[in-house]
Design a protein around this motif. Structure first.
Motif: not given
Length: 131
Positions: A45-50, A98-99, A101-111, A113-121
């Motif tokens: 998933i682009a843009g995040i790190d878990a 970029r992923v 699910l049901d029209g919602r950005d998965v990276a944003t959802t995981l961030v 939820q606290g499962a991931a952080n943004w990781w800009p290139h």
């Protein structure tokens, strides 16, 4: 001929050149930011790190615990679901995408939820041991 009339055909060509998002079913979740489609394609998933889940990759014990929690969150969100992917690159034999699910950005959802952080290139990898 006005400039806008000259640019219109070029813009149409360029718009058609962009790859359209494709869909696939998530067969397996590897960790909080990587999964495999039923087709076998590995997606990062682009843009995040878990946090890491493997002792050799994690910086501390706390990161391993957070990694397991992030993996559970990603499994609950993605496993068996149909996602839309927009490929943006490659990393370690994985497609970076970029992923949605049901029209919602998965990276944003995981961030959120606290499962991931943004990781800009180009920025340092988040440190999961300082939390």
């Amino acid at each position: 001929m006005p400039r806008t009339e000259l640019l219109a055909p070029l813009l149409l060509i360029l718009a058609g050149a962009a790859p359209a998002p494709q869909s696939g079913v998530v067969a397996w979740v590897t960790d909080g930011d990587t999964f495999r489609l039923k087709s076998g394609e590995r997606i990062r998933i682009a843009g995040i790190d878990a946090p890491e889940t493997q002792p050799g990759n994690a910086r501390c014990r706390a990161e391993l615990a957070r990694g397991k929690a992030a993996t559970r969150a990603a499994i609950a969100l993605l496993k068996g679901r149909t996602v839309e992917i927009e490929r943006v690159g490659r990393s370690y034999n994985r497609t970076v995408a970029r992923v949605r699910l049901d029209g919602r950005d998965v990276a944003t959802t995981l961030v959120e939820q606290g499962a991931a952080n943004w990781w800009p290139h180009g920025k340092p990898k988040p440190n999961w041991c300082r939390r």
